[in-house]
Write an enzyme that holds these catalytic residues in place. Structure first.
Site, PDB file in Angstrom:
ATOM      1  N   SER A 139      -5.091  -1.966   1.336  1.00 50.13           N
ATOM      2  CA  SER A 139      -4.652  -1.104   2.425  1.00 50.13           C
ATOM      3  C   SER A 139      -4.787  -1.895   3.719  1.00 50.13           C
ATOM      4  CB  SER A 139      -5.482   0.187   2.476  1.00 50.13           C
ATOM      5  OG  SER A 139      -6.865  -0.110   2.551  1.00 50.13           O
ATOM      6  N   ASP A 174     -14.793   9.401  -2.605  1.00 53.20           N
ATOM      7  CA  ASP A 174     -13.706   8.477  -2.278  1.00 53.20           C
ATOM      8  C   ASP A 174     -12.505   8.831  -3.158  1.00 53.20           C
ATOM      9  OD1 ASP A 174     -12.038   6.397  -1.679  1.00 53.20           O
ATOM     10  OD2 ASP A 174     -13.437   4.796  -2.209  1.00 53.20           O
ATOM     11  N   ILE A 175     -11.518   9.505  -2.572  1.00 52.67           N
ATOM     12  CA  ILE A 175     -10.329   9.934  -3.309  1.00 52.67           C
ATOM     13  C   ILE A 175      -9.311   8.797  -3.301  1.00 52.67           C
ATOM     14  CG2 ILE A 175      -8.470  11.621  -3.464  1.00 52.67           C
ATOM     15  CD1 ILE A 175     -10.206  13.601  -1.978  1.00 52.67           C
ATOM     16  N   GLY A 178      -9.349   2.903  -5.590  1.00 50.98           N
ATOM     17  CA  GLY A 178      -8.852   1.562  -5.847  1.00 50.98           C
ATOM     18  C   GLY A 178      -9.830   0.746  -6.669  1.00 50.98           C
ATOM     19  N   GLY A 180     -12.703  -0.163  -5.773  1.00 44.24           N
ATOM     20  CA  GLY A 180     -14.073   0.092  -5.339  1.00 44.24           C
ATOM     21  C   GLY A 180     -14.458  -0.491  -3.999  1.00 44.24           C
ATOM     22  N   THR A 198      -9.820   7.348  -9.336  1.00 43.04           N
ATOM     23  CA  THR A 198      -8.552   6.621  -9.327  1.00 43.04           C
ATOM     24  C   THR A 198      -7.741   7.057 -10.531  1.00 43.04           C
ATOM     25  OG1 THR A 198      -7.499   4.432  -9.456  1.00 43.04           O
ATOM     26  CG2 THR A 198      -9.623   4.681 -10.554  1.00 43.04           C
ATOM     27  N   ILE A 199      -6.424   6.837 -10.479  1.00 44.23           N
ATOM     28  CA  ILE A 199      -5.564   7.149 -11.621  1.00 44.23           C
ATOM     29  C   ILE A 199      -5.132   5.857 -12.339  1.00 44.23           C
ATOM     30  CG2 ILE A 199      -4.742   9.433 -10.946  1.00 44.23           C
ATOM     31  CD1 ILE A 199      -2.797   6.292 -10.074  1.00 44.23           C
ATOM     32  N   GLN A 203      -7.940  -0.411 -12.300  1.00 45.61           N
ATOM     33  CA  GLN A 203      -8.764  -0.296 -11.104  1.00 45.61           C
ATOM     34  C   GLN A 203     -10.150   0.232 -11.446  1.00 45.61           C
ATOM     35  OE1 GLN A 203      -6.555   2.118  -8.280  1.00 45.61           O
ATOM     36  NE2 GLN A 203      -5.745   0.287  -7.274  1.00 45.61           N
ATOM     37  N   CYS A 355       8.178  -4.869   3.789  1.00 45.55           N
ATOM     38  CA  CYS A 355       7.245  -3.899   4.366  1.00 45.55           C
ATOM     39  C   CYS A 355       6.645  -4.407   5.668  1.00 45.55           C
ATOM     40  CB  CYS A 355       6.149  -3.559   3.359  1.00 45.55           C
ATOM     41  SG  CYS A 355       6.731  -2.565   1.957  1.00 45.55           S
TER      42      CYS A 355
END
Length: 383
Positions: A139, A174-175, A178, A180, A198-199, A203, A355
């Site tokens: 990020s 922490d939603i 990542g 960590g 995390t999904i 990760q 980006c």
């Protein structure tokens, strides 16, 4: 197409497609086969017609296919966006299809939540470890007083901790944790215990390794399944995957989990427009089903649920962060090439460059927003 054929750009056929593209570029400072670093060098005669047919999807896919090169894709993207080609370059059929899908389906439902994890974040920890710095932050860094990527990422993590006013013994959620990064930093430097979700299986596995020995619990879980109560909640770079149909549920979930005197920090890329859309190339190759929130989306969805205490925009810092990732990725490619295809290399180089250009053009923003339950008398955010 051989490397010898790519040395000299082709002479583009004088047809309607070329004339339309050149008219669109007129005034942008971009010239096909020009001499500037941001001028695309074209190697395929059907380039113009492909871009006109498929918009940004055709532009990105044709780069992945080796149809064109450009020394400074980031600057090319910036100039095209500043010229107003952002929306015009998205093919109408692609935009219409997304609107229909987003209207009829919840593209970010619990059943679909793990799609982006498998498609992008599970691509390979080795790739991301080479691209990112040792914090494994994926990020935007905070470059106010930083000289390199690691300093910027450490500063971003510490800024979030300071805004949350972390104190030893606090319970932190922490939603979208990542690999960590925040969990490790907060537990190690501020003495808090952290639950991270995390999904992404890749990760979660690496985050558990990185946080070994610290009071950190990493879980593979969707945010809607969370239970418990936390003194502080943070979400860094995850809200982009929530989707407009779930914004209200997201903020209600945070409110349910947050202590009465707690604080919540939301760190998210933001859109200048409230129109629900997504770039078709990014959707297909990078972040499936992602959608960027606008300021209105966030305010409308959080109103009456949480109190907005502070809004901080440091979007220009993402330009520098993305270029640092791109430089790391390019420098490491000789090692990564043993496990990844040339098409993957071009995909990542293009993604990071485009980006960066979008943030430079101020088409995209990066927001850190602090919310509370409205029980404290005053909140002063550090900078």
């Amino acid at each position: 197409m051989t490397s010898e054929q790519r040395i000299v750009p082709i002479t583009l056929p004088d047809n309607r497609a070329l004339r339309v593209v050149e008219s669109l570029l007129d005034g942008s400072g971009v010239t096909l086969n020009g001499d500037a670093p941001w001028d695309p060098q074209i190697y395929h005669p059907d380039f113009c017609s492909r871009v006109l047919r498929h918009g940004t999807l055709g532009l990105g896919e044709s780069y992945m296919d080796g149809w064109w090169e450009c020394e400074r894709i980031d600057e090319l993207a910036c100039r095209l966006l500043q010229h107003g080609l952002g929306e015009r370059s998205r093919h109408p059929s692609e935009r219409l299809m997304y609107r229909l899908q987003a209207g009829l389906l919840n593209l970010q439902s619990k059943a679909r939540a793990y799609i982006v994890g498998k498609a992008h974040y599970d691509l390979g920890n080795d790739l991301f470890a080479q691209m990112l710095d040792t914090t494994m932050c994926y990020s935007c860094g905070y470059w106010k007083d930083a000289d390199d990527l690691h300093q910027a990422q450490f500063a971003k993590l510490e800024l979030a901790c300071q805004k949350l006013d972390l104190r030893p013994g606090m319970r932190v959620l922490d939603i979208g944790c990542g690999w960590g990064s925040f969990a490790e930093h907060a537990a190690r430097h501020h003495g808090v215990s952290v639950t991270g979700i995390t999904i992404s299986r890749e990760q979660a596995e690496l985050a558990r390794q990185r946080c070994s020995g610290l009071p950190v619990d990493i879980q593979l879980m969707d945010y809607r399944d969370l239970a418990g109560r936390f003194d502080r909640i943070v979400s860094i770079g995850m809200f982009e995957h929530v989707g407009h149909r779930n914004y209200a549920t997201y903020f209600q979930t945070v409110e349910r989990l947050l202590d009465e005197e707690g604080l919540f920090l939301l760190h998210s890329i933001g859109s200048n427009s409230s129109e629900v859309s997504i770039d078709p190339w990014i959707d297909r190759y990078i972040f499936p089903n992602g959608v960027l929130p606008s300021a209105r989306h966030i305010v409308d969805s959080s109103e009456g649920v949480l109190l907005l205490e502070d809004w901080h925009n440091f979007g220009p810092d993402y330009d520098r962060t993305l270029l640092a990732w791109r430089d790391n990725f390019d420098a490491a490619w000789q090692t990564l090439a043993e496990h990844y295809s040339e098409r993957t290399r071009r995909m990542f180089h293009y993604y990071l460059s485009v980006c960066a250009g979008a943030f430079r053009a101020r088409e995209l923003q990066l927001w850190q927003i602090v919310f509370s339950q409205g029980r404290a008398s005053r909140y002063d955010a550090p900078r």
